[in-house]
Structure formats: C-alpha cells, structure tokens
Design a protein around this motif. Structure first.
Motif, PDB file in Angstrom:
ATOM      1  N   GLY A   1     113.134  28.962-111.116  1.00 56.73           N
ATOM      2  CA  GLY A   1     112.762  29.717-112.289  1.00 56.73           C
ATOM      3  C   GLY A   1     112.333  28.852-113.436  1.00 56.73           C
ATOM      4  O   GLY A   1     112.049  29.308-114.516  1.00 56.73           O
ATOM      5  N   GLY A   2     112.351  27.571-113.275  1.00 57.04           N
ATOM      6  CA  GLY A   2     112.001  26.722-114.392  1.00 57.04           C
ATOM      7  C   GLY A   2     111.393  25.415-114.000  1.00 57.04           C
ATOM      8  O   GLY A   2     111.424  24.446-114.721  1.00 57.04           O
ATOM      9  N   GLY A   3     110.839  25.374-112.807  1.00 56.27           N
ATOM     10  CA  GLY A   3     110.199  24.147-112.392  1.00 56.27           C
ATOM     11  C   GLY A   3     108.883  23.955-113.103  1.00 56.27           C
ATOM     12  O   GLY A   3     108.435  24.755-113.887  1.00 56.27           O
ATOM     13  N   LYS A   4     108.211  22.846-112.848  1.00 59.05           N
ATOM     14  CA  LYS A   4     106.938  22.563-113.492  1.00 59.05           C
ATOM     15  C   LYS A   4     105.947  23.646-113.125  1.00 59.05           C
ATOM     16  O   LYS A   4     105.797  24.041-111.977  1.00 59.05           O
ATOM     17  N   GLY A   5     105.272  24.117-114.184  1.00 57.58           N
ATOM     18  CA  GLY A   5     104.305  25.175-113.968  1.00 57.58           C
ATOM     19  C   GLY A   5     104.931  26.521-113.741  1.00 57.58           C
ATOM     20  O   GLY A   5     104.284  27.496-113.446  1.00 57.58           O
ATOM     21  N   GLY A   6     106.283  26.590-113.900  1.00 56.13           N
ATOM     22  CA  GLY A   6     106.982  27.867-113.768  1.00 56.13           C
ATOM     23  C   GLY A   6     107.157  28.315-112.341  1.00 56.13           C
ATOM     24  O   GLY A   6     107.588  29.418-112.078  1.00 56.13           O
TER      25      GLY A   6
ATOM     26  N   ILE B   1     122.174  17.696-107.610  1.00 58.00           N
ATOM     27  CA  ILE B   1     121.245  18.703-107.084  1.00 58.00           C
ATOM     28  C   ILE B   1     119.805  18.294-107.371  1.00 58.00           C
ATOM     29  O   ILE B   1     118.925  18.403-106.514  1.00 58.00           O
ATOM     30  N   GLY B   2     119.572  17.827-108.602  1.00 54.61           N
ATOM     31  CA  GLY B   2     118.231  17.380-108.965  1.00 54.61           C
ATOM     32  C   GLY B   2     117.755  16.239-108.096  1.00 54.61           C
ATOM     33  O   GLY B   2     116.597  16.217-107.650  1.00 54.61           O
ATOM     34  N   GLU B   3     118.622  15.279-107.838  1.00 60.16           N
ATOM     35  CA  GLU B   3     118.251  14.123-107.026  1.00 60.16           C
ATOM     36  C   GLU B   3     118.073  14.503-105.554  1.00 60.16           C
ATOM     37  O   GLU B   3     117.256  13.907-104.843  1.00 60.16           O
ATOM     38  N   THR B   4     118.846  15.512-105.101  1.00 58.37           N
ATOM     39  CA  THR B   4     118.825  15.872-103.682  1.00 58.37           C
ATOM     40  C   THR B   4     117.649  16.758-103.307  1.00 58.37           C
ATOM     41  O   THR B   4     116.974  16.527-102.287  1.00 58.37           O
ATOM     42  N   ILE B   5     117.380  17.778-104.105  1.00 60.54           N
ATOM     43  CA  ILE B   5     116.307  18.712-103.743  1.00 60.54           C
ATOM     44  C   ILE B   5     115.152  18.689-104.749  1.00 60.54           C
ATOM     45  O   ILE B   5     114.187  19.440-104.607  1.00 60.54           O
ATOM     46  N   GLY B   6     115.276  17.855-105.791  1.00 60.22           N
ATOM     47  CA  GLY B   6     114.182  17.700-106.732  1.00 60.22           C
ATOM     48  C   GLY B   6     114.118  18.732-107.836  1.00 60.22           C
ATOM     49  O   GLY B   6     113.146  18.776-108.592  1.00 60.22           O
ATOM     50  N   ASP B   7     115.154  19.568-107.979  1.00 55.90           N
ATOM     51  CA  ASP B   7     115.154  20.593-109.023  1.00 55.90           C
ATOM     52  C   ASP B   7     116.589  20.907-109.424  1.00 55.90           C
ATOM     53  O   ASP B   7     117.302  21.629-108.714  1.00 55.90           O
ATOM     54  N   SER B   8     117.022  20.363-110.556  1.00 55.55           N
ATOM     55  CA  SER B   8     118.402  20.558-111.009  1.00 55.55           C
ATOM     56  C   SER B   8     118.671  21.980-111.486  1.00 55.55           C
ATOM     57  O   SER B   8     119.825  22.381-111.651  1.00 55.55           O
ATOM     58  N   GLU B   9     117.593  22.775-111.699  1.00 53.00           N
ATOM     59  CA  GLU B   9     117.752  24.153-112.168  1.00 53.00           C
ATOM     60  C   GLU B   9     117.720  25.154-111.021  1.00 53.00           C
ATOM     61  O   GLU B   9     117.751  26.369-111.247  1.00 53.00           O
ATOM     62  N   ALA B  10     117.621  24.664-109.788  1.00 55.68           N
ATOM     63  CA  ALA B  10     117.546  25.571-108.638  1.00 55.68           C
ATOM     64  C   ALA B  10     118.864  26.294-108.423  1.00 55.68           C
ATOM     65  O   ALA B  10     118.897  27.371-107.813  1.00 55.68           O
ATOM     66  N   TYR B  11     119.971  25.728-108.911  1.00 50.19           N
ATOM     67  CA  TYR B  11     121.288  26.338-108.761  1.00 50.19           C
ATOM     68  C   TYR B  11     121.951  26.479-110.131  1.00 50.19           C
ATOM     69  O   TYR B  11     121.782  25.630-111.006  1.00 50.19           O
TER      70      TYR B  11
END
Length: 419
Positions: free
Chosen positions: A71-76, A265-275
C-alpha cells in the motif's frame, strides 16, 4: 415559604395533572433507560475487548500482512512478496530483541461429527504460537511441531466448537474422529474457555468467528498441505496469508523489537510496509478507544431523546405557570420572594425528571431480557444508573429554568388581575 410547603404544592400540582406529567416524562423514562442500556452495552463491549486480548502478554507483537499489499511502495504499487515460515523463524536468531516467533495460517471449512456439522475457521499453528497466545487445553493435550512435520492429522477444538459437536460432553471429544474438508482428524484436546478473539483476527458469528472458542486448531504444516495452502513463495502466489506473532525479550524490548522486525522485513522482502507490526498493548488500546467512541455516540443519541423530553417538560411548566398565575400573584402579594417562586418551579421540574429517571432505572432491569433476543451483550453497572439519573435531573433543571424564571418575574398586580 417552607420547603415542606413547596414540596406539598409540587405534589398537588403533579397530582392535578398526572396524566400530562406522565406523558411528558415518557421521554425522560425512555432516555434514562436508553442511556443505562447503552452504558451497559459499552461496558460489555470493553470487557469483551479485554477478554479478547487477555491471553496475550504485553511483550507480544502481531505481524500481519497489510491490506492491499504494501500500500505504500514506490509508485503506490502493492507488493506480492511475503515472509515465509523460514524467514519468520529466523528472527529470534538474527534479531537481538525478539525471543520467539509463532506462525499461523487460517481458512474456513465444514467440520462434522456424526450428524452434527458446522462451518468453522481452521487455524494452523505451531507450538510457539500456542505458547505465546496461552492456548491451554481443558481436556487432552495440544499437538506438537513434530505432528506437523509427520503430517499427522490431529486437531484441537475450541471450547464452544467441542461443546457443539459433542453436545456438552467435552471430555468425550478427546480421541474422537471429526471430518475437516472431508478428511478424518483425531481430536487430541479441547481448549479452555477463553471468550473473545484473543488478539488473533476479528470476525462475528460461529461461521466467521475468530474467537478461539469457536475455532479448530491443527499443526501449521498440516494446514499448509491439506487445508489452507501457503503464500510462502517469495514471489507471491499460493493461498491463505500467514500471520506471525513475536514475543520480545521483555517489556522494555517491545519497541526496539518492533523496529528490528520492520527493518528485517524490509531487508528480506524489500518492503518494510508490506506487514503491519503492532504490540498487544497498542492493539488493545485502539480496540478500547473504538469501543468507547461507539458508546459515546450512542449516549449522544440517548441525550437527544432527553433534550426532546426536556422541551416537553418546559412546555408543561409553561402551561403550569399560566394556570397558576393568580396563585403566584397571591404568593408575591403576601411577601414570597422571587427566589421562592423560582425554586418551587425548578423543584417541580426536577421532581418530574427525577421520577421519570427512576422509572427508567426500574425499566432497565429488563434490559438483559430485551437484549437476549439479539447477539448484543449487556453488563449492568452502577455507573450507568448514575449517568442516566444525572442526565434526567440535569435535563429537568435546564429546561425548567426558563418557565421558573418567567414565573418568578411576574408582577403581583398583573398576576392577580390575570384572567
């Protein structure tokens, strides 16, 4: 004018117009009843929220997939990447402030025993998840992680579910076979009654309930293979999402653990906001605030009923002032002070509203019976009674002041000449 005489005058006035006074006080009665019932519902809601989270220690941290992906990755754009079981179970080894991590996955299915069948939420969990959430059997025992590795088809039933399937004979459930998705599972235990959802997810009704009492629990690996599937592929795909629950080393480590988990989480899947990563205390506080807000809104609605009834009281007193204008003139001509007239009408307004409030309190005794026809829980409280009575009396005084002030300002000669 003595207070006894004022009270006698009030009683005579009320007795003379008892039907009109009763009809006027109906709003007060209903308003008081509504406020007491609303407060009781609010108290029950707050208690339910506390029950839902009481199994979780203050060191526990819930890690769940954010809605719509990141919900908040680059480019939304949202990410389809997810933490795997292996990713999560490495946290205690790699993160300084995380002591243990539990894992779960959930799906719904029919469960049957004999001729009894019900739709149930099945939660696949590991031993650590059970430990952190304090799942305690009242009969039999919990399964182990080894059962999961061996793909043993075993199940632990929530108290309500076991009570439903085995008609109240909880002990007889252990060792029996039940059908989940058409496959036979052996019941190894029944959980102690908990109440609420225990901080897992939210839901309602037995078919959709996520209260541990209404669920069935199986080993995580068995759930992934036979019931829920897995979203564990690093690139996404798969079925049900996975929820994790971590436990910090101590209360002081909760916030550092949350920060570490987000970074991991950010380092593992590349998006710390995914969870979303929240501690039990914050989740409980948020749920309680929501419950209190809803209670306040309902009380506000009941207060509107009070205001309407207060206008009715004002109308009755305005009529009473006109009917007793000559009486007011006589009282003033023999030396009654303005404050005496004011107090008499204020007391009459307070008396009407207080009596209406008391009738509302008596009516609230039937609140549990009224709500028994719904799924709404009610918890009687002294606080609700005082709030209801307080509102009723304040309403009477507030709306009774204007006609009382008008009566006290009448001039003796004009009042005596009033036709």
């Amino acid at each position: 004018m003595k207070i006894v005489e004022q009270l006698r005058s009030i009683l005579l006035s009320v007795a003379h117009n008892k039907v009109r006074v009763f009809l006027t006080s109906l709003g007060i009665i209903i308003g008081t009843f509504t406020i007491i019932m609303v407060v009781g519902i609010g108290k029950a809601s707050e208690k339910a929220v506390e029950d839902q989270y009481k199994r979780l220690s203050v060191e526990s941290i819930t890690i769940s997939k954010a809605r719509g992906g990141s919900g908040g990755g680059k480019g939304g754009s949202s990410t389809s990447k997810s933490l795997t079981k292996e990713d999560a179970l490495l946290m205690p080894e790699l993160l300084t402030n995380v002591g243990s991590v539990g894992i779960s996955t959930r799906t719904s299915s029919d469960i049957a025993f004999g001729t009894t069948a019900e739709t149930v939420n099945i939660q696949g969990i590991n031993e650590t998840y059970a430990d952190i959430t304090n799942l305690t059997p009242v009969a039999g025992e919990l399964f182990t992680d080894e059962d999961g590795l061996l793909r043993n088809k075993v199940v632990v039933l929530g108290y309500n579910m076991a009570n439903l399937l085995f008609e109240g004979d909880i002990d007889s459930a252990v060792g029996q076979k039940v059908l989940l998705k058409g496959t036979s599972y052996t019941v190894t235990g029944v959980l102690d009654r908990i109440g609420g959802s225990g901080g897992m997810s939210t839901g309602g009704g037995m078919a959709n309930s996520t209260s541990a009492d209404d669920m069935a629990f199986i080993p995580y690996d068995v759930a992934v293979k036979y019931t829920s599937g897995s979203s564990g592929a690093r690139g996404g795909g798969g079925g049900a999402s996975i929820t994790f629950i971590a436990q910090a080393n101590n209360i002081d480590s909760v916030q550092p653990a949350i920060d570490e988990i987000k970074q991991y989480i950010g380092e593992t899947i590349g998006d710390s906001e995914a969870y979303t990563v929240v501690d039990a205390g914050s989740t409980l506080s948020s749920a309680q605030d929501t419950s209190k807000t809803m209670s306040a809104l309902l009380i506000a609605v009941a207060a509107i009923v009070m205001i309407v009834s207060g206008i009715g009281i004002m109308n009755v007193l305005m009529v009473a002032v006109k009917e007793r204008t000559r009486e007011i003139g006589i009282l003033k001509s023999i030396g009654a002070a303005r404050s005496v007239i004011l107090m008499e009408f204020l007391l009459e307004a307070s008396f009407i509203s207080f009596c209406g409030g008391m009738l509302g309190v008596l009516l609230s005794v039937f609140a549990p019976w009224v709500l028994s026809f719904t799924d709404i829980q009610y918890l009687a409280s002294v606080e609700g009674v005082f709030i209801g009575l307080g509102f009723s009396v304040i309403t009477g005084i507030f709306f009774g002041y204007y006609p009382a002030a008008k009566a006290s300002k009448l001039k003796p000669i004009e009042a005596l000449n009033y036709d």
